[in-house]
Design a protein around this motif. Structure first.
Motif, PDB file in Angstrom:
ATOM      1  N   LEU A   1      12.201   5.404  -5.768  1.00  0.00           N
ATOM      2  CA  LEU A   1      12.152   3.971  -5.440  1.00  0.00           C
ATOM      3  C   LEU A   1      12.750   3.703  -4.065  1.00  0.00           C
ATOM      4  CD1 LEU A   1      11.685   1.006  -6.232  1.00  0.00           C
ATOM      5  CD2 LEU A   1      13.966   1.018  -7.261  1.00  0.00           C
ATOM      6  N   GLU A   2      13.936   4.248  -3.815  1.00  0.00           N
ATOM      7  CA  GLU A   2      14.582   3.972  -2.529  1.00  0.00           C
ATOM      8  C   GLU A   2      13.791   4.568  -1.369  1.00  0.00           C
ATOM      9  OE1 GLU A   2      18.919   4.331  -0.290  1.00  0.00           O
ATOM     10  OE2 GLU A   2      18.631   5.282  -2.253  1.00  0.00           O
ATOM     11  N   ALA A   3      13.316   5.800  -1.518  1.00  0.00           N
ATOM     12  CA  ALA A   3      12.554   6.443  -0.443  1.00  0.00           C
ATOM     13  C   ALA A   3      11.262   5.689  -0.155  1.00  0.00           C
ATOM     14  CB  ALA A   3      12.260   7.895  -0.800  1.00  0.00           C
ATOM     15  N   SER A   4      10.593   5.206  -1.203  1.00  0.00           N
ATOM     16  CA  SER A   4       9.315   4.510  -1.004  1.00  0.00           C
ATOM     17  C   SER A   4       9.514   3.187  -0.273  1.00  0.00           C
ATOM     18  CB  SER A   4       8.625   4.275  -2.350  1.00  0.00           C
ATOM     19  OG  SER A   4       9.407   3.447  -3.197  1.00  0.00           O
ATOM     20  N   LEU A   5      10.588   2.456  -0.586  1.00  0.00           N
ATOM     21  CA  LEU A   5      10.871   1.211   0.131  1.00  0.00           C
ATOM     22  C   LEU A   5      11.357   1.482   1.557  1.00  0.00           C
ATOM     23  CD1 LEU A   5      12.609  -0.791  -2.731  1.00  0.00           C
ATOM     24  CD2 LEU A   5      10.460  -1.391  -1.623  1.00  0.00           C
ATOM     25  N   LEU A   6      12.103   2.557   1.717  1.00  0.00           N
ATOM     26  CA  LEU A   6      12.653   2.899   3.023  1.00  0.00           C
ATOM     27  C   LEU A   6      11.560   3.300   4.008  1.00  0.00           C
ATOM     28  CD1 LEU A   6      15.484   3.118   4.288  1.00  0.00           C
ATOM     29  CD2 LEU A   6      15.536   5.511   3.589  1.00  0.00           C
ATOM     30  N   LEU A   7      10.452   3.840   3.501  1.00  0.00           N
ATOM     31  CA  LEU A   7       9.381   4.361   4.361  1.00  0.00           C
ATOM     32  C   LEU A   7       8.141   3.474   4.357  1.00  0.00           C
ATOM     33  CD1 LEU A   7       9.653   8.120   3.316  1.00  0.00           C
ATOM     34  CD2 LEU A   7      10.532   7.075   5.406  1.00  0.00           C
ATOM     35  N   GLY A   8       8.265   2.232   3.897  1.00  0.00           N
ATOM     36  CA  GLY A   8       7.092   1.369   3.776  1.00  0.00           C
ATOM     37  C   GLY A   8       6.617   0.750   5.075  1.00  0.00           C
ATOM     38  N   GLN A   9       7.430   0.851   6.149  1.00  0.00           N
ATOM     39  CA  GLN A   9       7.078   0.189   7.404  1.00  0.00           C
ATOM     40  C   GLN A   9       6.124   1.044   8.243  1.00  0.00           C
ATOM     41  OE1 GLN A   9       9.217   3.173   7.929  1.00  0.00           O
ATOM     42  NE2 GLN A   9      10.687   1.607   7.333  1.00  0.00           N
ATOM     43  N   SER A  10       5.658   0.453   9.339  1.00  0.00           N
ATOM     44  CA  SER A  10       4.948   1.227  10.352  1.00  0.00           C
ATOM     45  C   SER A  10       5.985   1.883  11.249  1.00  0.00           C
ATOM     46  CB  SER A  10       4.021   0.322  11.152  1.00  0.00           C
ATOM     47  OG  SER A  10       3.387   1.045  12.183  1.00  0.00           O
ATOM     48  N   GLY A  11       5.537   2.767  12.129  1.00  0.00           N
ATOM     49  CA  GLY A  11       6.484   3.498  12.955  1.00  0.00           C
ATOM     50  C   GLY A  11       6.269   3.307  14.441  1.00  0.00           C
TER      51      GLY A  11
ATOM     52  N   ILE B   1       0.833  -1.207   0.000  1.00  0.00           N
ATOM     53  CA  ILE B   1       0.000   0.000   0.000  1.00  0.00           C
ATOM     54  C   ILE B   1       0.867   1.255   0.000  1.00  0.00           C
ATOM     55  CG2 ILE B   1      -1.628   1.384   1.360  1.00  0.00           C
ATOM     56  CD1 ILE B   1      -2.873  -1.249   2.318  1.00  0.00           C
ATOM     57  N   LYS B   2       1.817   1.327   0.942  1.00  0.00           N
ATOM     58  CA  LYS B   2       2.564   2.570   1.131  1.00  0.00           C
ATOM     59  C   LYS B   2       3.635   2.798   0.064  1.00  0.00           C
ATOM     60  CE  LYS B   2       3.667   3.858   5.315  1.00  0.00           C
ATOM     61  NZ  LYS B   2       4.197   3.853   6.711  1.00  0.00           N
ATOM     62  N   THR B   3       4.330   1.726  -0.338  1.00  0.00           N
ATOM     63  CA  THR B   3       5.442   1.915  -1.272  1.00  0.00           C
ATOM     64  C   THR B   3       5.006   2.495  -2.616  1.00  0.00           C
ATOM     65  OG1 THR B   3       6.748   0.175  -0.215  1.00  0.00           O
ATOM     66  CG2 THR B   3       7.304   0.725  -2.493  1.00  0.00           C
ATOM     67  N   PRO B   4       3.979   1.958  -3.287  1.00  0.00           N
ATOM     68  CA  PRO B   4       3.564   2.565  -4.566  1.00  0.00           C
ATOM     69  C   PRO B   4       3.052   3.991  -4.400  1.00  0.00           C
ATOM     70  CG  PRO B   4       2.635   0.358  -4.320  1.00  0.00           C
ATOM     71  CD  PRO B   4       3.207   0.734  -3.003  1.00  0.00           C
ATOM     72  N   ILE B   5       2.349   4.268  -3.300  1.00  0.00           N
ATOM     73  CA  ILE B   5       1.829   5.624  -3.078  1.00  0.00           C
ATOM     74  C   ILE B   5       2.976   6.623  -2.939  1.00  0.00           C
ATOM     75  CG2 ILE B   5       0.614   7.093  -1.408  1.00  0.00           C
ATOM     76  CD1 ILE B   5      -1.276   4.730  -0.902  1.00  0.00           C
ATOM     77  N   ILE B   6       3.969   6.279  -2.112  1.00  0.00           N
ATOM     78  CA  ILE B   6       5.106   7.191  -1.923  1.00  0.00           C
ATOM     79  C   ILE B   6       5.888   7.352  -3.222  1.00  0.00           C
ATOM     80  CG2 ILE B   6       7.275   7.544  -0.679  1.00  0.00           C
ATOM     81  CD1 ILE B   6       6.017   6.017   1.671  1.00  0.00           C
ATOM     82  N   TYR B   7       6.055   6.254  -3.976  1.00  0.00           N
ATOM     83  CA  TYR B   7       6.808   6.326  -5.240  1.00  0.00           C
ATOM     84  C   TYR B   7       6.119   7.276  -6.227  1.00  0.00           C
ATOM     85  CZ  TYR B   7       8.929   5.000  -9.664  1.00  0.00           C
ATOM     86  OH  TYR B   7       9.564   5.046 -10.887  1.00  0.00           O
ATOM     87  N   VAL B   8       4.811   7.087  -6.413  1.00  0.00           N
ATOM     88  CA  VAL B   8       4.079   7.915  -7.374  1.00  0.00           C
ATOM     89  C   VAL B   8       4.088   9.378  -6.944  1.00  0.00           C
ATOM     90  CG1 VAL B   8       1.801   8.382  -8.353  1.00  0.00           C
ATOM     91  CG2 VAL B   8       2.624   6.026  -8.183  1.00  0.00           C
TER      92      VAL B   8
END
Length: 580
Positions: free
Chosen positions: A340-350, A320-327
């Protein structure tokens, strides 16, 4: 000792783990964050503690009081937010407003809505779905910032984008917590009206804290600074950090927000650098405890009991989060490999998911089964972050090479260059600056009129080009209007003034930093539009003064504070003469 405190046995176990994990992790080339998480699993109540009945001696090697550890571990997040605020300043926050409030705000709203829709589809109530959406849309500031810092990547494009999104997420914790409170109260007033009232009260509280801080902090620290006592100085800093955090907690706000506000207040003072050095060890140790507490909360037995749903939930959150952040990053003009790197880096919960979900459960808003399941999902996503970040870095590097092969030939400037630093004049000062930027992987290009110097650095692989920066078309060729900053370090005083004048006419909002020969030259550069100027004679004298004071017997921290105070006085004198 009380129920919610650590005993010395648990402190010794943690300190032993901290002393062993970090050097061992670095030796085997894995992230210390990952090491701390693994230690938490092993020494926690769901690890070796399960076998203390059969093997009583194991009780000396485990920590069973998870709640007590988490209470102290929260201070790690508090100190992290303080350091973020300390490095930011209100001016920098405003300068980053496009990425922070634009990209970051859009990510929170869209990701939160998507996660809430999925939660509602699994028969959660609307209130629970919204709370889960708001909390799981946020990523882990503690883990991501630590990973970027470990790899000296905070200054890169990926670091800049990630930091901007994380900063907006940290600011969003407050409204999410208020939303939980509004849902839990279930008053007769409309939810929107109650939420607006709560946010208004919070805004007043924040404004009061900032105003009082600006009025009180500097005089108090000047008084303490005259004593030249490192202990008093450190004690006062800790008092301000923890006191402000407790004050915001008393207002019903996040303690982390209070620490962030304390950092913002210190960021505008001459004590910023001394505070950063003094607080860094506290932040590192307490953050390590925070990561251990996350690992301690992972129940391997429960993970194995529901492996399909838990693994599906972890993968689903990333999907859910990775494609949204990438786009969104692409829409905001970021390059493919950065997005790409930022979206994968921020895909987790906090880490704030633990606070929000715990609060929702404590107020009776969320069922126990849902809360426990989501907390394990949050823990697993955070556990997965270091290896995912490792893979993301390599994927991004491969994509960057492909982009470079398609869009750049030797001797050309990358067409997608943005957020870089343009250095005009690549003599001794420019070379030192370039080396510092290289160390942090901050993209930059250099311009110089010395053909032999340019040839020597280009032969070594440097991004240095021959050109006259007085010409507007040359500056435009290097995408200076999209740069993070223009730095003018030329020896020729008149030429430097002309470059500053040309750049300011072309880009009124561009940060322009310049090296000046003396105060008179610095004033002329300011008149031509430089954002900030460093007179080399003044700065050299201050640095030499710090060395002499230390050699004369003053403690290094005290000497640094004295010089920082004098630097502030010189800056104030200069600003008083500088043009408005």
């Amino acid at each position: 000792m009380g129920h919610e405190t650590l005993d010395l046995h648990e402190v010794v176990i943690f300190l032993f783990a901290a002393g062993v994990v970090v050097p061992l992790a670095r030796r085997v080339k894995i992230s210390p964050v990952f090491g701390f998480l693994l230690v938490g699993i092993v020494i926690g109540p769901f690890g070796l503690a399960r076998f203390t009945g059969e093997m009583p001696w194991l009780s000396h090697l485990v920590i069973e009081d998870l709640e007590g550890v988490r209470l102290l571990a929260e201070l790690g997040v508090v100190f992290l937010l303080f350091m973020i605020g300390l490095e930011l300043s209100l001016e920098r926050l405003w300068a980053m407003r496009r990425l922070v409030f634009g990209l970051g705000g859009a990510q929170i709203l869209i990701s939160g809505a998507a996660i809430a829709a999925v939660a509602a589809a699994f028969d959660n109530t609307l209130a629970v779905a919204i709370v889960l959406g708001g909390s799981f849309a946020l990523s882990s500031t503690a883990i991501v910032m630590q990973l970027l810092s470990e790899n000296s990547r905070l200054g890169t494009e990926t670091g800049r984008v990630s930091f901007s999104i994380l900063l907006c997420q940290d600011l969003a914790v407050l409204p999410v917590l208020f939303l939980v409170g509004v849902f839990a109260v279930q008053s007769d007033a409309p939810v929107v009206l109650s939420f607006a009232q709560a946010m208004g009260e919070a805004a007043v509280a924040v404004a009061v804290i900032l105003v009082l801080g600006r009025l009180v902090l500097r005089p108090v620290f000047r008084f303490v600074g005259t004593a030249a006592s490192e202990e008093m100085f450190l004690a006062l800093v800790l008092l301000v950090i923890i006191g402000t955090a407790l004050l915001t907690g008393a207002f019903g706000l996040s303690m982390a927000l209070g620490a962030f506000l304390a950092g913002l207040m210190f960021a505008e003072t001459e004590y910023r650098h001394a505070i950063e050095v003094d607080i860094e060890p506290f932040k590192g140790l307490l953050l390590g405890l925070f990561f251990v507490s996350i690992g301690m909360g992972i129940d391997i037995v429960q993970v194995l009991a529901e492996p399909v749903w838990l693994i599906a939930s972890v993968i689903g959150l990333y999907m859910i989060k990775t494609p949204i952040i990438y786009v969104l990053a692409r829409l905001f003009g970021e390059r493919r490999h950065v997005s790409l790197e930022a979206s994968l880096l921020l895909g987790q919960s906090g880490e704030f998911a633990f606070v929000v979900v715990g609060m929702a459960y404590g107020l009776g808003l969320m069922p126990n089964e849902t809360a426990q399941f989501m907390l394990i999902v949050a823990s697993l996503t955070m556990m997965a972050t270091p290896p995912i970040a490792w893979g993301a870095r390599r994927l991004a590097a491969a994509l960057e090479k492909r982009e470079a092969a398609k869009g750049q030939t030797d001797g050309d400037v990358a067409t997608g260059l943005e957020g870089h630093v343009v250095i005009v004049g690549y003599g001794r000062v420019g070379q030192m600056l370039g080396s510092l930027l290289d160390g942090q992987e901050v993209p930059h290009v250099g311009l110089d009129m010395d053909a032999r110097l340019v040839g020597r650095f280009r032969a070594a692989g440097g991004s240095i080009f021959f050109g006259n920066a007085n010409r507007p078309d040359i500056l435009k060729r290097f995408h200076t209007g999209r740069a993070a900053a223009l730095v003018v370090t030329m020896d020729d005083a008149a030429a430097a003034e002309h470059v500053v004048d040309t750049a300011r006419d072309l880009w009124p909002d561009l940060p322009i930093y310049a090296r000046a020969r003396d105060s008179a030259h610095a004033l002329r550069l300011m008149e031509h539009g430089a954002t900030q100027v460093i007179p080399e004679t003044v700065e050299a004298s201050l640095q030499l003064g710090e060395i002499v004071l230390t050699g004369a017997g003053l403690p290094s921290a005290a000497a640094r504070r004295i010089v920082d105070a004098r630097r502030k006085i010189e800056e104030d004198r200069f600003n008083a003469r500088a043009p408005e």
